[in-house]
Scaffold this motif. Sequence first.
Motif, PDB file in Angstrom:
ATOM      1  N   VAL A 209      -9.751   2.882  17.728  1.00  0.00           N
ATOM      2  CA  VAL A 209      -8.764   2.844  16.644  1.00  0.00           C
ATOM      3  C   VAL A 209      -7.649   3.847  16.919  1.00  0.00           C
ATOM      4  N   ARG A 210      -8.023   5.036  17.351  1.00  0.00           N
ATOM      5  CA  ARG A 210      -7.018   6.076  17.627  1.00  0.00           C
ATOM      6  C   ARG A 210      -6.051   5.641  18.718  1.00  0.00           C
ATOM      7  N   ARG A 211      -6.514   4.777  19.590  1.00  0.00           N
ATOM      8  CA  ARG A 211      -5.648   4.265  20.665  1.00  0.00           C
ATOM      9  C   ARG A 211      -4.936   2.972  20.287  1.00  0.00           C
ATOM     10  N   GLY A 212      -5.130   2.543  19.037  1.00  0.00           N
ATOM     11  CA  GLY A 212      -4.490   1.297  18.577  1.00  0.00           C
ATOM     12  C   GLY A 212      -5.175   0.061  19.131  1.00  0.00           C
ATOM     13  N   LEU A 213      -6.464   0.181  19.484  1.00  0.00           N
ATOM     14  CA  LEU A 213      -7.165  -0.954  20.087  1.00  0.00           C
ATOM     15  C   LEU A 213      -8.136  -1.624  19.115  1.00  0.00           C
ATOM     16  N   SER A 214      -7.834  -1.552  17.813  1.00  0.00           N
ATOM     17  CA  SER A 214      -8.734  -2.141  16.820  1.00  0.00           C
ATOM     18  C   SER A 214      -8.444  -3.632  16.643  1.00  0.00           C
ATOM     19  N   LEU A 215      -9.293  -4.309  15.865  1.00  0.00           N
ATOM     20  CA  LEU A 215      -9.072  -5.736  15.595  1.00  0.00           C
ATOM     21  C   LEU A 215      -8.095  -5.888  14.426  1.00  0.00           C
ATOM     22  N   PRO A 216      -7.212  -6.918  14.461  1.00  0.00           N
ATOM     23  CA  PRO A 216      -6.206  -7.093  13.395  1.00  0.00           C
ATOM     24  C   PRO A 216      -6.829  -7.150  12.000  1.00  0.00           C
ATOM     25  N   ALA A 217      -7.954  -7.869  11.850  1.00  0.00           N
ATOM     26  CA  ALA A 217      -8.577  -7.985  10.508  1.00  0.00           C
ATOM     27  C   ALA A 217      -9.019  -6.617   9.999  1.00  0.00           C
ATOM     28  N   HIS A 218      -9.508  -5.776  10.912  1.00  0.00           N
ATOM     29  CA  HIS A 218      -9.951  -4.435  10.512  1.00  0.00           C
ATOM     30  C   HIS A 218      -8.756  -3.568  10.126  1.00  0.00           C
ATOM     31  N   ARG A 219      -7.631  -3.762  10.824  1.00  0.00           N
ATOM     32  CA  ARG A 219      -6.415  -2.987  10.517  1.00  0.00           C
ATOM     33  C   ARG A 219      -5.931  -3.318   9.106  1.00  0.00           C
ATOM     34  N   SER A 220      -5.935  -4.611   8.760  1.00  0.00           N
ATOM     35  CA  SER A 220      -5.458  -5.022   7.418  1.00  0.00           C
ATOM     36  C   SER A 220      -6.361  -4.434   6.345  1.00  0.00           C
ATOM     37  N   LEU A 221      -7.661  -4.445   6.607  1.00  0.00           N
ATOM     38  CA  LEU A 221      -8.619  -3.923   5.633  1.00  0.00           C
ATOM     39  C   LEU A 221      -8.389  -2.417   5.420  1.00  0.00           C
ATOM     40  N   ALA A 222      -8.187  -1.714   6.525  1.00  0.00           N
ATOM     41  CA  ALA A 222      -7.967  -0.267   6.443  1.00  0.00           C
ATOM     42  C   ALA A 222      -6.688   0.030   5.648  1.00  0.00           C
ATOM     43  N   LYS A 223      -5.659  -0.786   5.875  1.00  0.00           N
ATOM     44  CA  LYS A 223      -4.372  -0.592   5.168  1.00  0.00           C
ATOM     45  C   LYS A 223      -4.588  -0.798   3.662  1.00  0.00           C
ATOM     46  N   GLY A 307     -10.080   8.063   9.456  1.00  0.00           N
ATOM     47  CA  GLY A 307      -9.077   9.050   9.038  1.00  0.00           C
ATOM     48  C   GLY A 307      -9.007   9.249   7.536  1.00  0.00           C
ATOM     49  N   PHE A 308      -9.257   8.204   6.762  1.00  0.00           N
ATOM     50  CA  PHE A 308      -9.097   8.264   5.308  1.00  0.00           C
ATOM     51  C   PHE A 308     -10.415   8.625   4.596  1.00  0.00           C
ATOM     52  N   ILE A 309     -11.481   8.751   5.380  1.00  0.00           N
ATOM     53  CA  ILE A 309     -12.808   8.992   4.792  1.00  0.00           C
ATOM     54  C   ILE A 309     -12.886  10.288   3.971  1.00  0.00           C
ATOM     55  N   PRO A 310     -12.386  11.421   4.479  1.00  0.00           N
ATOM     56  CA  PRO A 310     -12.495  12.651   3.670  1.00  0.00           C
ATOM     57  C   PRO A 310     -11.866  12.504   2.286  1.00  0.00           C
ATOM     58  N   GLU A 311     -10.768  11.773   2.202  1.00  0.00           N
ATOM     59  CA  GLU A 311     -10.090  11.566   0.917  1.00  0.00           C
ATOM     60  C   GLU A 311     -10.979  10.748  -0.040  1.00  0.00           C
ATOM     61  N   LEU A 312     -11.584   9.670   0.495  1.00  0.00           N
ATOM     62  CA  LEU A 312     -12.464   8.839  -0.345  1.00  0.00           C
ATOM     63  C   LEU A 312     -13.687   9.636  -0.791  1.00  0.00           C
ATOM     64  N   GLN A 313     -14.246  10.405   0.137  1.00  0.00           N
ATOM     65  CA  GLN A 313     -15.430  11.219  -0.194  1.00  0.00           C
ATOM     66  C   GLN A 313     -15.097  12.191  -1.314  1.00  0.00           C
ATOM     67  N   LYS A 314     -13.940  12.842  -1.176  1.00  0.00           N
ATOM     68  CA  LYS A 314     -13.525  13.831  -2.171  1.00  0.00           C
ATOM     69  C   LYS A 314     -13.379  13.164  -3.552  1.00  0.00           C
ATOM     70  N   ARG A 315     -12.697  12.029  -3.573  1.00  0.00           N
ATOM     71  CA  ARG A 315     -12.440  11.358  -4.852  1.00  0.00           C
ATOM     72  C   ARG A 315     -13.740  10.891  -5.510  1.00  0.00           C
ATOM     73  N   ASN A 316     -14.668  10.373  -4.715  1.00  0.00           N
ATOM     74  CA  ASN A 316     -15.932   9.895  -5.299  1.00  0.00           C
ATOM     75  C   ASN A 316     -16.814  11.042  -5.769  1.00  0.00           C
ATOM     76  N   ILE A 317     -16.855  12.114  -4.995  1.00  0.00           N
ATOM     77  CA  ILE A 317     -17.689  13.254  -5.404  1.00  0.00           C
ATOM     78  C   ILE A 317     -17.131  13.873  -6.689  1.00  0.00           C
ATOM     79  N   GLU A 318     -15.821  13.947  -6.767  1.00  0.00           N
ATOM     80  CA  GLU A 318     -15.189  14.476  -8.002  1.00  0.00           C
ATOM     81  C   GLU A 318     -15.478  13.560  -9.189  1.00  0.00           C
TER      82      GLU A 318
END
Length: 474
Positions: A209-223, A307-318
């Motif tokens: 993912v960091r190299r931009g080698l992910s699958l398009p469907a996964h990219r849309s989901l992440a967005k 990359g976005f996991i720490p933010e989700l973790q923080k929001r759910n724990i709060e």
Amino acid sequence: MKVTVSRFTPESGEWTETYDVAVLEGARILNVLDAIHDTVDATLAYRSCCRAGQCGSCAVRVNGEPVLACQKEAHDGDVIEPLNLPRIADLVTDIAPVMAQMAWLAAGNECSFVKRSEIETIKPLRECIECYSCISACPAVEASDYTGPTVMRQEQRLNLDPRDKQDRITEAINKGLFSCTTCRKCVEVCPKNIDTPKKAVEKLRELAVRRGLSLPAHRSLAKLIEETGRSVETKETSFLDQVPDVIEPEGTPTATVGFFVGCMFNLRVIQPALDAMEVLKHNGIRVIIPKTQVCCGSPLIRTGFTGFIPELQKRNIEAFQGIDTVLTICAGCGSTLKNDYETPFRVVDITEYLVENGFKKPETKVTGSFTYHDPCHLLRGQGIAEEPRTIIKSCVTDFRDMPARCCGAGGGVKSGQPEEAAKIGAKRAEMVKTTGAETIVTVCPFCEFHLQQVTGLPVKNITTLLLEAYKKED
Ligand code: FES
């Protein structure tokens, strides 16, 4: 004891033989094979070397499951078969094609050393004894060009080695990195307990993912998750918009729990979540539903978008601050909150919680025949197998159990590689058909969706079934 052995020669093909042999109490499968070879039929072909669980050469399947013959205790009635690999003779398989896929260290010209800390990181991936049990048991290998768990393990092992100069990320992608459903069957059968999905597959995906080698469907989901905090688009009024902040049972509550709904149950299959609330009410449980909860992040972790996991973790724990016990009804969310978070609260699956607290047994049973599909993220992600069966048996007259097997929906495979997901699903559909059951019961919305598609049968959430039984009695 009597055992049945699958025999094979290239000339005669496959047949089975049942042998009656005398072995000592506690004999291993390898001792039984030795006894057959030494006293009944010297033509029986099988492999062994160290006889101590160290070389991996004796791996076979016993009653369908890959095991090391020198370690597995033999029992009367056992069925011994080779691994699911091309066969040479009897229990001897051709491991050369798998070995050819295994990467080897490609050192560069400069001299580099491995630091102590690097050795420690690599160590868990180095313990493989190359028995190939994981490849034999992997549902993705059977349904795609995926080269298999131990091949990915080796790619990540070399990727972590500073002496290795090859591009292991591209290599892993070419060998099927995105085909793994993260079902964890490979961990279950590994004699060395190597956590390949977590320590190799998810790590390699993260780097891809960091190299931009992910699958398009996964990219849309992440967005979508980064923009909305949810992995499913809003089409109707969500579960969270339909329910109050607190649901009180009738009478004095026996306990209070927080409820983590998950994206699928919040936005796509809402009714099972509403049914779960009713079930908890029937059991006298007070439910707190924090409205600020967001996606657990499971689709991101499985596909490498961390990359976005720490933010989700923080929001759910709060969101669940001050609550002791948080209940999940989605196997994937439960597994993620238990294994990928450090929560100040206890996370429990609803089946686990209900059985643990002596749930109210329905007095009237639901008619019809039912089978149960173990979601991989509940069975292997959370170690829960018996609790759902206890609940189902308490509310139906005809339960037809079946062995666990991945349905193909997880690990981003359904969105990223739908053809593979369909093939794995077709295999599961055959197993469901064998039971003759009219309805499938499960505890995962992804499995529910996928199984409906591949079997054409109704698939029911376990809480919906339990509520149906309660309503019958009402
Ligand atoms: Fe070596 Fe069984 S003979 S692992």
